[in-house]
Scaffold this motif. Structure first.
Motif, PDB file in Angstrom:
ATOM      1  N   SER A 214       0.834  -1.206   0.000  1.00  9.08           N
ATOM      2  CA  SER A 214       0.000   0.000   0.000  1.00  9.08           C
ATOM      3  C   SER A 214       0.864   1.249   0.000  1.00  9.08           C
ATOM      4  N   LEU A 215       1.925   1.230   0.807  1.00  9.25           N
ATOM      5  CA  LEU A 215       2.857   2.362   0.825  1.00  9.25           C
ATOM      6  C   LEU A 215       3.502   2.545  -0.549  1.00  9.25           C
ATOM      7  N   GLU A 216       3.936   1.461  -1.152  1.00 10.18           N
ATOM      8  CA  GLU A 216       4.584   1.537  -2.464  1.00 10.18           C
ATOM      9  C   GLU A 216       3.647   2.130  -3.514  1.00 10.18           C
ATOM     10  N   ALA A 217       2.385   1.728  -3.492  1.00 10.03           N
ATOM     11  CA  ALA A 217       1.421   2.258  -4.457  1.00 10.03           C
ATOM     12  C   ALA A 217       1.267   3.764  -4.299  1.00 10.03           C
ATOM     13  N   MET A 218       1.225   4.245  -3.063  1.00 11.27           N
ATOM     14  CA  MET A 218       1.080   5.687  -2.838  1.00 11.27           C
ATOM     15  C   MET A 218       2.351   6.438  -3.221  1.00 11.27           C
ATOM     16  N   ILE A 219       3.513   5.889  -2.917  1.00 15.50           N
ATOM     17  CA  ILE A 219       4.776   6.546  -3.287  1.00 15.50           C
ATOM     18  C   ILE A 219       4.877   6.651  -4.811  1.00 15.50           C
ATOM     19  N   GLU A 220       4.527   5.571  -5.514  1.00 17.37           N
ATOM     20  CA  GLU A 220       4.589   5.607  -6.980  1.00 17.37           C
ATOM     21  C   GLU A 220       3.679   6.702  -7.537  1.00 17.37           C
ATOM     22  N   PHE A 221       2.483   6.811  -6.986  1.00 18.25           N
ATOM     23  CA  PHE A 221       1.545   7.835  -7.439  1.00 18.25           C
ATOM     24  C   PHE A 221       2.082   9.239  -7.182  1.00 18.25           C
ATOM     25  N   LEU A 222       2.583   9.493  -5.984  1.00 17.75           N
ATOM     26  CA  LEU A 222       3.071  10.834  -5.643  1.00 17.75           C
ATOM     27  C   LEU A 222       4.312  11.204  -6.445  1.00 17.75           C
ATOM     28  N   ARG A 223       5.200  10.267  -6.642  1.00 21.52           N
ATOM     29  CA  ARG A 223       6.407  10.561  -7.423  1.00 21.52           C
ATOM     30  C   ARG A 223       6.068  10.832  -8.885  1.00 21.52           C
ATOM     31  N   ARG A 224       5.026  10.188  -9.360  1.00 21.61           N
ATOM     32  CA  ARG A 224       4.628  10.396 -10.754  1.00 21.61           C
ATOM     33  C   ARG A 224       3.881  11.705 -10.950  1.00 21.61           C
ATOM     34  N   ARG A 225       2.967  12.034 -10.015  1.00 18.85           N
ATOM     35  CA  ARG A 225       2.102  13.188 -10.196  1.00 18.85           C
ATOM     36  C   ARG A 225       2.527  14.434  -9.412  1.00 18.85           C
ATOM     37  N   ARG A 226       3.313  14.271  -8.367  1.00 17.10           N
ATOM     38  CA  ARG A 226       3.854  15.402  -7.599  1.00 17.10           C
ATOM     39  C   ARG A 226       5.330  15.175  -7.330  1.00 17.10           C
ATOM     40  N   PRO A 227       6.137  15.132  -8.409  1.00 20.24           N
ATOM     41  CA  PRO A 227       7.562  14.822  -8.232  1.00 20.24           C
ATOM     42  C   PRO A 227       8.314  15.874  -7.432  1.00 20.24           C
ATOM     43  N   ASP A 228       7.748  17.086  -7.313  1.00 20.17           N
ATOM     44  CA  ASP A 228       8.398  18.146  -6.558  1.00 20.17           C
ATOM     45  C   ASP A 228       8.140  18.039  -5.061  1.00 20.17           C
ATOM     46  N   ALA A 229       7.232  17.182  -4.642  1.00 20.03           N
ATOM     47  CA  ALA A 229       6.879  17.085  -3.226  1.00 20.03           C
ATOM     48  C   ALA A 229       7.973  16.372  -2.442  1.00 20.03           C
ATOM     49  N   GLU A 230       8.151  16.799  -1.207  1.00 21.91           N
ATOM     50  CA  GLU A 230       9.094  16.151  -0.297  1.00 21.91           C
ATOM     51  C   GLU A 230       8.320  15.108   0.517  1.00 21.91           C
ATOM     52  N   LEU A 231       8.769  13.851   0.449  1.00 19.80           N
ATOM     53  CA  LEU A 231       8.078  12.763   1.115  1.00 19.80           C
ATOM     54  C   LEU A 231       8.834  12.303   2.358  1.00 19.80           C
ATOM     55  N   VAL A 232       8.091  12.020   3.403  1.00 24.24           N
ATOM     56  CA  VAL A 232       8.655  11.425   4.614  1.00 24.24           C
ATOM     57  C   VAL A 232       7.679  10.353   5.093  1.00 24.24           C
ATOM     58  N   CYS A 233       8.194   9.240   5.588  1.00 25.41           N
ATOM     59  CA  CYS A 233       7.336   8.146   6.043  1.00 25.41           C
ATOM     60  C   CYS A 233       7.449   7.997   7.553  1.00 25.41           C
ATOM     61  N   ILE A 234       6.316   8.036   8.223  1.00 26.05           N
ATOM     62  CA  ILE A 234       6.235   7.804   9.665  1.00 26.05           C
ATOM     63  C   ILE A 234       5.832   6.347   9.826  1.00 26.05           C
ATOM     64  N   CYS A 235       6.735   5.518  10.334  1.00 20.65           N
ATOM     65  CA  CYS A 235       6.543   4.082  10.207  1.00 20.65           C
ATOM     66  C   CYS A 235       7.101   3.312  11.392  1.00 20.65           C
ATOM     67  N   ASP A 236       6.877   2.016  11.354  1.00 19.56           N
ATOM     68  CA  ASP A 236       7.279   1.145  12.449  1.00 19.56           C
ATOM     69  C   ASP A 236       8.766   0.827  12.415  1.00 19.56           C
ATOM     70  N   ASN A 237       9.334   0.706  11.227  1.00 18.10           N
ATOM     71  CA  ASN A 237      10.751   0.353  11.079  1.00 18.10           C
ATOM     72  C   ASN A 237      11.396   1.301  10.071  1.00 18.10           C
ATOM     73  N   PRO A 238      11.831   2.485  10.527  1.00 15.25           N
ATOM     74  CA  PRO A 238      12.342   3.500   9.594  1.00 15.25           C
ATOM     75  C   PRO A 238      13.500   3.030   8.729  1.00 15.25           C
ATOM     76  N   ASP A 239      14.441   2.298   9.305  1.00 16.34           N
ATOM     77  CA  ASP A 239      15.612   1.870   8.532  1.00 16.34           C
ATOM     78  C   ASP A 239      15.204   0.980   7.367  1.00 16.34           C
ATOM     79  N   GLU A 240      14.263   0.079   7.592  1.00 18.35           N
ATOM     80  CA  GLU A 240      13.833  -0.836   6.537  1.00 18.35           C
ATOM     81  C   GLU A 240      13.087  -0.099   5.435  1.00 18.35           C
ATOM     82  N   VAL A 241      12.246   0.861   5.806  1.00 21.11           N
ATOM     83  CA  VAL A 241      11.502   1.624   4.803  1.00 21.11           C
ATOM     84  C   VAL A 241      12.443   2.482   3.964  1.00 21.11           C
ATOM     85  N   THR A 242      13.436   3.094   4.584  1.00 17.53           N
ATOM     86  CA  THR A 242      14.421   3.869   3.826  1.00 17.53           C
ATOM     87  C   THR A 242      15.176   2.973   2.855  1.00 17.53           C
TER      88      THR A 242
END
Length: 433
Positions: A55-83
């Motif tokens: 689900s996270l991957e689907a949203m990241i793909e959408f935002l990078r495609r349609r809002r490539p100028d946006a700065e993304l940060v993920c608030i998550c359970d395992n930050p190192d793994e998500v990075t």
């Protein structure tokens, strides 16, 4: 409701339809903004649950495609793994969970209140420059395996913090309910009430929140966003007939709704015993089996099932039952593309099987599986994980074998509608950024 109805058409609003045209014009020029939009993505990501990360991957793909100028940060359970997996900045959902040594002892001595105060302070610190907080899919508003002071409190704290600093909150195609603990229900409902935009992946979720006092009159229903993920190359099923099929059996380390409660081991053992009987039936009838998982912890269930089947059929060639790990929904879909029919417990095992047009039988632990299957016209192919009957499962499988080409066409027609509906939601989300 009929299976052919479009979800978005049944729960549309004029502003959603109006958003379609401007969204097609492409992202706004960076010069129109004083600074880059900062978007936070919130959820239990990086913890080994493939559905959540998909689900996270689907949203990241959408935002990078349609809002490539946006700065993304993920608030998550395992930050190192998500990075590592997605290459974006991360922040932990909770700091108090990672206290060690003396600080952990002090926190316990004072009933964990100091740790919760630290969590609130850090939440406000890290969210103060955020424009929009998105919760992308997942069953974020249920308390499966959760105590009130875990995820229920975490999502309330982050939604409250977002509102305090003036950020918008969007709950996108989320799952909701059941929430069995009273305090968890209050915290999660309060978090949902703080959102500027809410959509649900099914009517069940919307109706649940309405039943616990949330005004859902302006909320929408769209499919699970994992249906937006790119499928791997999807050749037609390799089997020429019903004589020899490859069946994907989705296995879950399931110990009851609250896995930490008493009786969990007995629930797990009964599940594995019955599933093994079904697998033995498949093997004895000439079919091959591929075991599917949806979380890294499911290896426990895979090992137990392999052992149980091995006791029943000790001379079984290893090629007849394949068990390979999956580390993403892409891995899972690649494995599903090699099978003809799927029998699964985890929700996103079912989602991925349907995404690829595979006739599917659900042994779900929650009504969310049943609702999705009903949307696909497969409502008769559901049982509950704790109560399923092996003989009934064998009959359901025989029915699918007889009509699998018809099931496949029906599923693919519905999946295309799901993808169109999600495009509509994407268009509206762009107006929030």
């Amino acid at each position: 409701m009929t299976a052919g109805d479009s979800i978005a058409n049944r729960f549309s609003r004029p502003e959603v339809d109006a958003a379609l045209e401007p969204a097609q014009a492409g992202p706004a020029a960076p010069a129109m903004r004083e600074r880059r939009a900062r978007i936070a993505l919130f959820g239990l990501f990086g913890c080994g649950n493939l559905g959540n990360d998909g689900s996270l991957e689907a949203m990241i793909e959408f935002l990078r495609r349609r809002r490539p100028d946006a700065e993304l940060v993920c608030i998550c359970d395992n930050p190192d793994e998500v990075t590592r997996k997605f290459g974006i900045a991360t922040r932990p959902i909770s700091w108090s969970r990672h206290l060690t040594g003396v600080t952990r002892k002090i926190d316990k001595l004072f009933l964990k209140i100091p740790g919760k105060m630290v969590d609130l302070a850090q939440t406000l610190r890290h969210i103060r420059n955020t424009d929009l907080v998105i919760v992308p899919g997942t069953g974020i508003l249920d308390d499966f395996g959760e105590r009130p002071y875990g995820m229920p409190l975490d999502i309330f704290r982050w939604c409250l913090g977002a509102r305090m600093v003036g950020a918008k909150v969007a709950l996108v195609s989320i799952g909701a309910g059941p929430i069995r603990h009273r305090l968890s229900r209050w915290l999660m409902t309060a978090a949902a009430r703080l959102a500027h935009y809410r959509s649900y992946r099914d009517t069940l979720s919307k109706e649940f929140l309405e039943s616990v006092g949330l005004d859902t009159g302006r909320d929408l229903i769209f499919p699970d966003i994992a249906f937006k993920l790119h499928a791997p190359a999807n050749p037609p099923p390799k089997s020429a007939g019903a004589e020899r099929l490859t069946v994907g059996v989705g296995v879950m380390s399931y110990y009851g709704w609250y896995g930490f409660a008493r009786g969990g081991e007995a629930i797990f053992a009964a599940y594995i015993e019955k599933l093994a009987k079904f697998v033995v039936h498949l093997l004895d009838n000439g079919h091959d089996v591929r075991l599917l998982t949806g979380e890294l912890t499911d290896k426990t269930a895979v090992d137990a099932l392999v052992e149980e089947v091995g006791r029943a059929r000790p001379d079984l060639p290893s090629s007849r039952m394949i068990a390979e790990p999956s580390y993403s929904l892409h891995d899972l879909m690649l494995q599903i593309s090699a099978v003809d029919i799927v029998v699964a417990t985890r929700f996103h095992n079912v989602v991925c099987a349907l995404k690829l047009g595979r006739p599917t039988i659900s042994l779900g632990y929650s009504r969310k599986n049943d609702v999705l299957m009903e949307e696909m016209g497969l409502g008769a192919l559901c049982q509950h994980v704790e109560r399923f009957d092996v003989d009934n499962l064998i009959d359901q499988f025989a029915n699918v074998v007889r009509s699998r080409d018809d099931y496949r066409r029906r599923i693919m027609d519905r999946v295309r509608q799901f993808e169109d509906d999600l495009d509509r939601q994407d268009a509206y989300l762009l107006t929030l950024i």
